[in-house]
Write a protein that holds these residues in place. Structure first.
Motif, short mmCIF file in Angstrom:
data_model
loop_
_atom_site.label_atom_id
_atom_site.label_comp_id
_atom_site.label_asym_id
_atom_site.label_seq_id
_atom_site.Cartn_x
_atom_site.Cartn_y
_atom_site.Cartn_z
N THR A 24 0.83 -1.20 0.00
CA THR A 24 0.00 0.00 0.00
C THR A 24 0.87 1.25 0.00
O THR A 24 0.61 2.20 -0.74
N VAL A 27 2.62 1.61 -3.51
CA VAL A 27 1.66 2.02 -4.53
C VAL A 27 1.29 3.49 -4.34
O VAL A 27 1.23 4.26 -5.31
N ALA A 28 1.05 3.90 -3.10
CA ALA A 28 0.68 5.29 -2.84
C ALA A 28 1.82 6.24 -3.22
O ALA A 28 1.58 7.30 -3.82
N GLY A 30 4.22 5.71 -5.42
CA GLY A 30 4.32 5.71 -6.88
C GLY A 30 3.22 6.52 -7.53
O GLY A 30 3.47 7.29 -8.47
N ALA A 31 1.99 6.37 -7.03
CA ALA A 31 0.86 7.09 -7.61
C ALA A 31 1.00 8.60 -7.41
O ALA A 31 0.57 9.38 -8.26
N ALA A 32 1.64 8.99 -6.32
CA ALA A 32 1.84 10.42 -6.05
C ALA A 32 3.07 10.96 -6.78
O ALA A 32 3.34 12.16 -6.72
#
Length: 159
Positions: A24, A27-28, A30-32
């Protein structure tokens, strides 16, 4: 924002071995669009903080997942070198963001399973790690409830 995840953290090691921890968080980040390199375990963390905004240090101890090659070779010390015990607090007091998260120490070393490698860094930061324990093995009614260990110092009242 540059975030550095300490490669000697137990969960980061398991992530590097299996891609099966901290999903989690990764992923967070990377997404940001935040880069999250892990520093070299062969150099003090403090020597790798140039340009880093936030340093995340998770429980500093060996972790190896059975069936996977270890992320860090056996024989490597997980104690913070003196350069880190001085350099990390200096970096943080100079404005660096530090997120230290300490879990239990090595399981199987009961009754003392304190995170022994994290205690000196906490002390260098002016903090104390207070040992906590799950309910007594004789009373496993709710094993997820954490209470201070009987050897923990008394807690200060809050204002």
């Amino acid at each position: 924002m540059n975030i550095l995840l300490d490669s000697m953290g137990a969960r980061v090691q398991v992530r590097n071995e299996t891609s099966n921890r901290l999903n989690t968080l990764y992923v967070a980040l990377g997404a940001a669009g935040y880069p999250y390199p892990s520093p070299s375990y062969t150099q003090p963390v403090s020597s790798q903080l140039d340009g880093v905004d936030v340093c995340v240090i998770l429980t500093h101890q060996r972790a190896n997942t059975p069936g996977y090659p270890p992320a860090i070779p056996s024989g490597t010390s997980f104690r913070f070198p003196s350069a880190d015990l001085q350099g990390i607090p200096e970096w943080a007091s100079g404005g660096g963001g530090l997120l230290p998260i300490s879990n239990h120490g090595l399981l199987g070393h009961m009754p003392d399973c304190r995170p022994l490698n994290d205690i000196p860094l906490a002390a260098a930061m002016g903090s104390t790690i207070v040992a906590a324990s799950c309910s007594d093995s004789n009373e496993l009614q709710n094993p997820l409830v954490m209470t201070p260990a009987s050897t923990a110092p008394p807690q200060s009242p809050t204002a």
